[in-house]
Motif scaffolding. Structure first.
Motif, PDB file in Angstrom:
ATOM      1  N   PRO A  53       0.830  -1.205   0.000  1.00  0.00           N
ATOM      2  CA  PRO A  53       0.000   0.000   0.000  1.00  0.00           C
ATOM      3  C   PRO A  53       0.872   1.265   0.000  1.00  0.00           C
ATOM      4  O   PRO A  53       1.965   1.273   0.575  1.00  0.00           O
ATOM      5  CB  PRO A  53      -0.789  -0.102   1.305  1.00  0.00           C
ATOM      6  N   TYR A  54       0.369   2.303  -0.649  1.00  0.00           N
ATOM      7  CA  TYR A  54       1.089   3.578  -0.727  1.00  0.00           C
ATOM      8  C   TYR A  54       0.640   4.432   0.454  1.00  0.00           C
ATOM      9  O   TYR A  54      -0.448   5.012   0.452  1.00  0.00           O
ATOM     10  CB  TYR A  54       0.780   4.250  -2.067  1.00  0.00           C
ATOM     11  N   VAL A  55       1.467   4.508   1.478  1.00  0.00           N
ATOM     12  CA  VAL A  55       1.105   5.109   2.770  1.00  0.00           C
ATOM     13  C   VAL A  55       0.607   6.554   2.660  1.00  0.00           C
ATOM     14  O   VAL A  55      -0.386   6.902   3.309  1.00  0.00           O
ATOM     15  CB  VAL A  55       2.268   4.973   3.781  1.00  0.00           C
ATOM     16  N   PRO A  56       1.222   7.432   1.854  1.00  0.00           N
ATOM     17  CA  PRO A  56       0.710   8.811   1.796  1.00  0.00           C
ATOM     18  C   PRO A  56      -0.757   8.894   1.367  1.00  0.00           C
ATOM     19  O   PRO A  56      -1.455   9.850   1.735  1.00  0.00           O
ATOM     20  CB  PRO A  56       1.619   9.497   0.781  1.00  0.00           C
ATOM     21  N   ALA A  57      -1.237   7.909   0.633  1.00  0.00           N
ATOM     22  CA  ALA A  57      -2.637   7.925   0.184  1.00  0.00           C
ATOM     23  C   ALA A  57      -3.601   7.850   1.367  1.00  0.00           C
ATOM     24  O   ALA A  57      -4.685   8.439   1.324  1.00  0.00           O
ATOM     25  CB  ALA A  57      -2.896   6.777  -0.791  1.00  0.00           C
ATOM     26  N   PHE A  58      -3.220   7.159   2.422  1.00  0.00           N
ATOM     27  CA  PHE A  58      -4.084   7.056   3.600  1.00  0.00           C
ATOM     28  C   PHE A  58      -4.285   8.430   4.239  1.00  0.00           C
ATOM     29  O   PHE A  58      -5.398   8.793   4.609  1.00  0.00           O
ATOM     30  CB  PHE A  58      -3.496   6.090   4.637  1.00  0.00           C
ATOM     31  N   LEU A  59      -3.200   9.175   4.377  1.00  0.00           N
ATOM     32  CA  LEU A  59      -3.280  10.497   4.984  1.00  0.00           C
ATOM     33  C   LEU A  59      -4.161  11.421   4.160  1.00  0.00           C
ATOM     34  O   LEU A  59      -5.066  12.075   4.698  1.00  0.00           O
ATOM     35  CB  LEU A  59      -1.877  11.105   5.138  1.00  0.00           C
ATOM     36  N   MET A  60      -3.929  11.462   2.859  1.00  0.00           N
ATOM     37  CA  MET A  60      -4.680  12.392   2.018  1.00  0.00           C
ATOM     38  C   MET A  60      -6.145  11.973   1.870  1.00  0.00           C
ATOM     39  O   MET A  60      -7.034  12.820   1.852  1.00  0.00           O
ATOM     40  CB  MET A  60      -4.002  12.532   0.660  1.00  0.00           C
ATOM     41  N   ALA A  61      -6.401  10.678   1.779  1.00  0.00           N
ATOM     42  CA  ALA A  61      -7.787  10.211   1.708  1.00  0.00           C
ATOM     43  C   ALA A  61      -8.512  10.528   3.010  1.00  0.00           C
ATOM     44  O   ALA A  61      -9.670  10.955   3.000  1.00  0.00           O
ATOM     45  CB  ALA A  61      -7.841   8.718   1.411  1.00  0.00           C
ATOM     46  N   GLN A  63      -7.891  12.993   5.036  1.00  0.00           N
ATOM     47  CA  GLN A  63      -8.169  14.430   5.056  1.00  0.00           C
ATOM     48  C   GLN A  63      -9.340  14.775   4.145  1.00  0.00           C
ATOM     49  O   GLN A  63     -10.184  15.597   4.497  1.00  0.00           O
ATOM     50  CB  GLN A  63      -6.920  15.209   4.648  1.00  0.00           C
ATOM     51  N   LEU A  64      -9.392  14.147   2.985  1.00  0.00           N
ATOM     52  CA  LEU A  64     -10.491  14.405   2.056  1.00  0.00           C
ATOM     53  C   LEU A  64     -11.816  13.941   2.660  1.00  0.00           C
ATOM     54  O   LEU A  64     -12.812  14.674   2.630  1.00  0.00           O
ATOM     55  CB  LEU A  64     -10.232  13.724   0.710  1.00  0.00           C
ATOM     56  N   PHE A  65     -11.823  12.746   3.244  1.00  0.00           N
ATOM     57  CA  PHE A  65     -13.045  12.278   3.911  1.00  0.00           C
ATOM     58  C   PHE A  65     -13.485  13.274   4.990  1.00  0.00           C
ATOM     59  O   PHE A  65     -14.675  13.567   5.119  1.00  0.00           O
ATOM     60  CB  PHE A  65     -12.835  10.901   4.540  1.00  0.00           C
ATOM     61  N   ALA A  66     -12.534  13.773   5.765  1.00  0.00           N
ATOM     62  CA  ALA A  66     -12.874  14.721   6.833  1.00  0.00           C
ATOM     63  C   ALA A  66     -13.472  16.001   6.246  1.00  0.00           C
ATOM     64  O   ALA A  66     -14.474  16.510   6.764  1.00  0.00           O
ATOM     65  CB  ALA A  66     -11.639  15.038   7.673  1.00  0.00           C
ATOM     66  N   ARG A  67     -12.887  16.517   5.167  1.00  0.00           N
ATOM     67  CA  ARG A  67     -13.431  17.725   4.531  1.00  0.00           C
ATOM     68  C   ARG A  67     -14.833  17.496   3.987  1.00  0.00           C
ATOM     69  O   ARG A  67     -15.655  18.409   3.952  1.00  0.00           O
ATOM     70  CB  ARG A  67     -12.510  18.207   3.410  1.00  0.00           C
ATOM     71  N   LEU A  68     -15.100  16.262   3.556  1.00  0.00           N
ATOM     72  CA  LEU A  68     -16.422  15.908   3.041  1.00  0.00           C
ATOM     73  C   LEU A  68     -17.385  15.537   4.168  1.00  0.00           C
ATOM     74  O   LEU A  68     -18.508  15.112   3.917  1.00  0.00           O
ATOM     75  CB  LEU A  68     -16.311  14.746   2.043  1.00  0.00           C
ATOM     76  N   GLU A  69     -16.917  15.665   5.416  1.00  0.00           N
ATOM     77  CA  GLU A  69     -17.686  15.350   6.617  1.00  0.00           C
ATOM     78  C   GLU A  69     -18.089  13.885   6.688  1.00  0.00           C
ATOM     79  O   GLU A  69     -19.119  13.523   7.256  1.00  0.00           O
ATOM     80  CB  GLU A  69     -18.896  16.283   6.748  1.00  0.00           C
ATOM     81  N   LEU A  71     -16.787  11.450   8.532  1.00  0.00           N
ATOM     82  CA  LEU A  71     -15.852  11.286   9.637  1.00  0.00           C
ATOM     83  C   LEU A  71     -15.528   9.837   9.965  1.00  0.00           C
ATOM     84  O   LEU A  71     -14.401   9.516  10.320  1.00  0.00           O
ATOM     85  CB  LEU A  71     -16.360  12.042  10.862  1.00  0.00           C
ATOM     86  N   GLU A  72     -16.512   8.946   9.870  1.00  0.00           N
ATOM     87  CA  GLU A  72     -16.211   7.537  10.133  1.00  0.00           C
ATOM     88  C   GLU A  72     -15.251   6.977   9.084  1.00  0.00           C
ATOM     89  O   GLU A  72     -14.346   6.209   9.417  1.00  0.00           O
ATOM     90  CB  GLU A  72     -17.494   6.706  10.215  1.00  0.00           C
ATOM     91  N   ASP A  73     -15.453   7.362   7.825  1.00  0.00           N
ATOM     92  CA  ASP A  73     -14.530   6.935   6.773  1.00  0.00           C
ATOM     93  C   ASP A  73     -13.134   7.492   7.036  1.00  0.00           C
ATOM     94  O   ASP A  73     -12.127   6.805   6.836  1.00  0.00           O
ATOM     95  CB  ASP A  73     -15.019   7.401   5.397  1.00  0.00           C
TER      96      ASP A  73
END
Length: 102
Positions: A53-61, A63-69, A71-73
């Motif tokens: 797995p490409y670890v930076p993708a977890f961080l950015m995904a 953050q994107l989920f959080a911006r889209l509200e 939160l569980e994702d």
């Protein structure tokens, strides 16, 4: 004169190297900037589900989920990302995601 966008340049480079994780990550980031959130999350998801797995993708995904509200994702993505970062010996990324999780 036609201006080629950053996204178009990345897509062209991916035609030559479709498995390049960094290029796909950069395209996902660009799509996020363009508010193409579903496509961005698809790319992040594919990066998170590869071996390895490409670890930076977890961080950015996350953050994107959080911006889209979504939160569980976001929480699930960060938790999974922390475990994967630790497995890969990437303490910095694990620490960053732990901070966002809190």
């Amino acid at each position: 004169m036609t201006t080629v966008t950053r996204r178009q340049k990345l897509e062209a480079m991916l035609l030559a190297s479709p498995n390049d994780q960094m290029l796909r990550y950069m395209l996902a980031m660009e799509l996020d900037k363009e508010a193409a959130y579903d496509r961005s999350l698809e790319l992040f998801s594919s990066l998170m589900n590869e071996a390895p797995p490409y670890v930076p993708a977890f961080l950015m995904a996350g953050q994107l989920f959080a911006r889209l509200e979504r939160l569980e994702d976001a929480r699930l993505t960060y938790r999974t990302g922390i475990l994967e970062a630790q497995r890969q010996g990437n303490d910095h990324a694990a620490g960053e995601m732990s901070g966002f999780l809190q």
